[in-house]
Design a protein around this motif. Sequence first.
Motif, PDB file in Angstrom:
ATOM      1  N   PRO A  99       0.835  -1.387   0.084  1.00  0.00           N
ATOM      2  CA  PRO A  99      -0.157  -0.147  -0.131  1.00  0.00           C
ATOM      3  C   PRO A  99       0.813   1.269   0.177  1.00  0.00           C
ATOM      4  CG  PRO A  99      -0.737  -1.568   1.730  1.00  0.00           C
ATOM      5  CD  PRO A  99       0.678  -2.153   1.165  1.00  0.00           C
ATOM      6  N   PHE A 100       0.239   2.176  -0.813  1.00  0.00           N
ATOM      7  CA  PHE A 100       0.896   3.604  -0.806  1.00  0.00           C
ATOM      8  C   PHE A 100      -0.036   4.527  -0.918  1.00  0.00           C
ATOM      9  CE2 PHE A 100       2.642   7.467  -3.076  1.00  0.00           C
ATOM     10  CZ  PHE A 100       3.838   7.548  -2.727  1.00  0.00           C
ATOM     11  N   SER A 101       0.018   5.452   0.320  1.00  0.00           N
ATOM     12  CA  SER A 101      -1.242   6.462   0.232  1.00  0.00           C
ATOM     13  C   SER A 101      -0.776   7.736   1.008  1.00  0.00           C
ATOM     14  CB  SER A 101      -2.497   5.887   0.989  1.00  0.00           C
ATOM     15  OG  SER A 101      -2.116   5.766   2.579  1.00  0.00           O
ATOM     16  N   TYR A 102      -1.624   8.666   0.612  1.00  0.00           N
ATOM     17  CA  TYR A 102      -1.320  10.050   1.185  1.00  0.00           C
ATOM     18  C   TYR A 102      -2.490  10.013   2.333  1.00  0.00           C
ATOM     19  CZ  TYR A 102       1.242  11.249  -3.061  1.00  0.00           C
ATOM     20  OH  TYR A 102       2.137  11.411  -3.802  1.00  0.00           O
ATOM     21  N   GLY A 103      -1.960  10.131   3.528  1.00  0.00           N
ATOM     22  CA  GLY A 103      -2.711  10.150   4.703  1.00  0.00           C
ATOM     23  C   GLY A 103      -3.381  11.737   5.025  1.00  0.00           C
ATOM     24  N   LYS A 104      -2.391  12.762   4.586  1.00  0.00           N
ATOM     25  CA  LYS A 104      -2.889  14.022   4.869  1.00  0.00           C
ATOM     26  C   LYS A 104      -2.176  15.003   3.566  1.00  0.00           C
ATOM     27  CE  LYS A 104      -2.363  13.854   9.934  1.00  0.00           C
ATOM     28  NZ  LYS A 104      -1.706  14.404  10.775  1.00  0.00           N
ATOM     29  N   LEU A 162      -3.258  21.250 -11.045  1.00  0.00           N
ATOM     30  CA  LEU A 162      -2.907  22.086 -12.228  1.00  0.00           C
ATOM     31  C   LEU A 162      -1.956  21.647 -13.061  1.00  0.00           C
ATOM     32  CD1 LEU A 162      -2.206  25.618 -10.217  1.00  0.00           C
ATOM     33  CD2 LEU A 162      -3.839  25.076 -12.043  1.00  0.00           C
ATOM     34  N   ILE A 163      -1.040  20.791 -12.580  1.00  0.00           N
ATOM     35  CA  ILE A 163      -0.409  19.959 -13.815  1.00  0.00           C
ATOM     36  C   ILE A 163      -1.100  18.784 -14.097  1.00  0.00           C
ATOM     37  CG2 ILE A 163       1.885  20.923 -12.840  1.00  0.00           C
ATOM     38  CD1 ILE A 163       2.552  18.439 -11.152  1.00  0.00           C
ATOM     39  N   GLY A 164      -1.815  18.325 -13.595  1.00  0.00           N
ATOM     40  CA  GLY A 164      -2.897  17.290 -14.348  1.00  0.00           C
ATOM     41  C   GLY A 164      -2.603  15.974 -13.788  1.00  0.00           C
ATOM     42  N   VAL A 165      -2.191  16.122 -12.559  1.00  0.00           N
ATOM     43  CA  VAL A 165      -1.903  14.465 -11.840  1.00  0.00           C
ATOM     44  C   VAL A 165      -2.813  14.489 -10.909  1.00  0.00           C
ATOM     45  CG1 VAL A 165      -0.317  13.277 -10.020  1.00  0.00           C
ATOM     46  CG2 VAL A 165       0.530  15.008 -11.912  1.00  0.00           C
ATOM     47  N   ASN A 166      -3.948  13.111 -11.109  1.00  0.00           N
ATOM     48  CA  ASN A 166      -4.829  12.789 -10.167  1.00  0.00           C
ATOM     49  C   ASN A 166      -4.290  11.589  -9.087  1.00  0.00           C
ATOM     50  OD1 ASN A 166      -7.106  11.914  -9.067  1.00  0.00           O
ATOM     51  ND2 ASN A 166      -8.207  11.434 -10.839  1.00  0.00           N
ATOM     52  N   ILE A 167      -4.282  11.950  -7.889  1.00  0.00           N
ATOM     53  CA  ILE A 167      -3.983  10.912  -6.881  1.00  0.00           C
ATOM     54  C   ILE A 167      -5.233  10.602  -6.057  1.00  0.00           C
ATOM     55  CG2 ILE A 167      -1.584  11.892  -6.869  1.00  0.00           C
ATOM     56  CD1 ILE A 167      -2.495  13.162  -4.066  1.00  0.00           C
ATOM     57  N   ASP A 168      -6.397  11.074  -6.712  1.00  0.00           N
ATOM     58  CA  ASP A 168      -7.528  10.552  -5.766  1.00  0.00           C
ATOM     59  C   ASP A 168      -7.784   9.127  -5.215  1.00  0.00           C
ATOM     60  OD1 ASP A 168      -8.439  13.478  -6.049  1.00  0.00           O
ATOM     61  OD2 ASP A 168     -10.165  12.760  -7.343  1.00  0.00           O
ATOM     62  N   HIS A 169      -7.171   8.201  -5.875  1.00  0.00           N
ATOM     63  CA  HIS A 169      -7.267   6.938  -5.356  1.00  0.00           C
ATOM     64  C   HIS A 169      -6.180   6.488  -4.387  1.00  0.00           C
ATOM     65  CE1 HIS A 169      -4.151   7.359  -8.627  1.00  0.00           C
ATOM     66  NE2 HIS A 169      -3.505   6.048  -8.046  1.00  0.00           N
ATOM     67  N   LEU A 170      -5.651   7.544  -4.197  1.00  0.00           N
ATOM     68  CA  LEU A 170      -4.234   7.487  -3.056  1.00  0.00           C
ATOM     69  C   LEU A 170      -4.651   8.031  -1.981  1.00  0.00           C
ATOM     70  CD1 LEU A 170      -1.062   7.608  -5.552  1.00  0.00           C
ATOM     71  CD2 LEU A 170      -2.158   5.490  -4.593  1.00  0.00           C
ATOM     72  N   LEU A 171      -5.613   9.090  -1.739  1.00  0.00           N
ATOM     73  CA  LEU A 171      -5.910   9.908  -0.821  1.00  0.00           C
ATOM     74  C   LEU A 171      -6.660   9.226   0.085  1.00  0.00           C
ATOM     75  CD1 LEU A 171      -7.018  13.331  -2.612  1.00  0.00           C
ATOM     76  CD2 LEU A 171      -4.725  12.430  -1.345  1.00  0.00           C
ATOM     77  N   ALA A 172      -6.363   9.559   1.266  1.00  0.00           N
ATOM     78  CA  ALA A 172      -7.243   8.751   2.630  1.00  0.00           C
ATOM     79  C   ALA A 172      -8.689   9.278   2.229  1.00  0.00           C
ATOM     80  CB  ALA A 172      -6.809   9.398   4.090  1.00  0.00           C
ATOM     81  N   LYS A 173      -9.705   8.658   2.861  1.00  0.00           N
ATOM     82  CA  LYS A 173     -10.991   9.081   2.775  1.00  0.00           C
ATOM     83  C   LYS A 173     -11.320  10.496   3.263  1.00  0.00           C
ATOM     84  CE  LYS A 173     -12.550   4.374   2.385  1.00  0.00           C
ATOM     85  NZ  LYS A 173     -13.204   3.283   3.084  1.00  0.00           N
ATOM     86  N   GLU A 174     -10.608  10.728   4.410  1.00  0.00           N
ATOM     87  CA  GLU A 174     -11.020  11.878   4.964  1.00  0.00           C
ATOM     88  C   GLU A 174     -10.613  13.246   4.115  1.00  0.00           C
ATOM     89  OE1 GLU A 174      -8.632   9.704   6.487  1.00  0.00           O
ATOM     90  OE2 GLU A 174     -10.422   8.603   7.432  1.00  0.00           O
ATOM     91  N   ILE A 175      -9.625  13.100   3.209  1.00  0.00           N
ATOM     92  CA  ILE A 175      -9.330  14.271   2.485  1.00  0.00           C
ATOM     93  C   ILE A 175      -9.623  14.122   1.048  1.00  0.00           C
ATOM     94  CG2 ILE A 175      -7.313  14.934   3.933  1.00  0.00           C
ATOM     95  CD1 ILE A 175      -5.477  13.491   1.976  1.00  0.00           C
TER      96      ILE A 175
END
Length: 99
Positions: free
Chosen positions: A68-73, A84-97
Motif C-alpha cells: 500500500p502507498f497512500s497520502y494520509g494528509k 494544475l499539472i494534471g496529476v490525479n491522486i484521488d485513488h491514493l488519498l485517505a477518505k478524510e481528505i
Amino acid sequence: MASKKGEQKALKLAAVLDLNEASNLKANILSMRGAPLTIDASGVERVGAQCVQVLMAAAKAWEVDKHPFSYGKASEAFLKTLQLIGVNIDHLLAKEIRQ
C-alpha cells in the motif's frame, strides 16, 4: 534498530518540494521501500514537477511491489498544484481528505 519488514511507514514531506529537494525525497522514499507507506503532505507549501515525478514513481514502485502507498494528509497547496499539472491522486488519498 531495524524495523520489521512489512511494518507501516510514514514520510512527512518538506514544506518546499523543489528541484533541490528532489534527490533527498528520492533517497527518503527508497529507504522505506518494501513496506506499506503513507505520505504526509500536510505541510507542503510549494511543490515542483520534479518532486511530483518522484512521488508518482514511488506510487508505481509500491504498486509493483504489491504494498500500500497512500497520502494520509495533504495541504491545499499540494492538492492544487497536482491538479494544475494534471496529476490525479484521488485513488491514493485517505477518505478524510477526498473531495
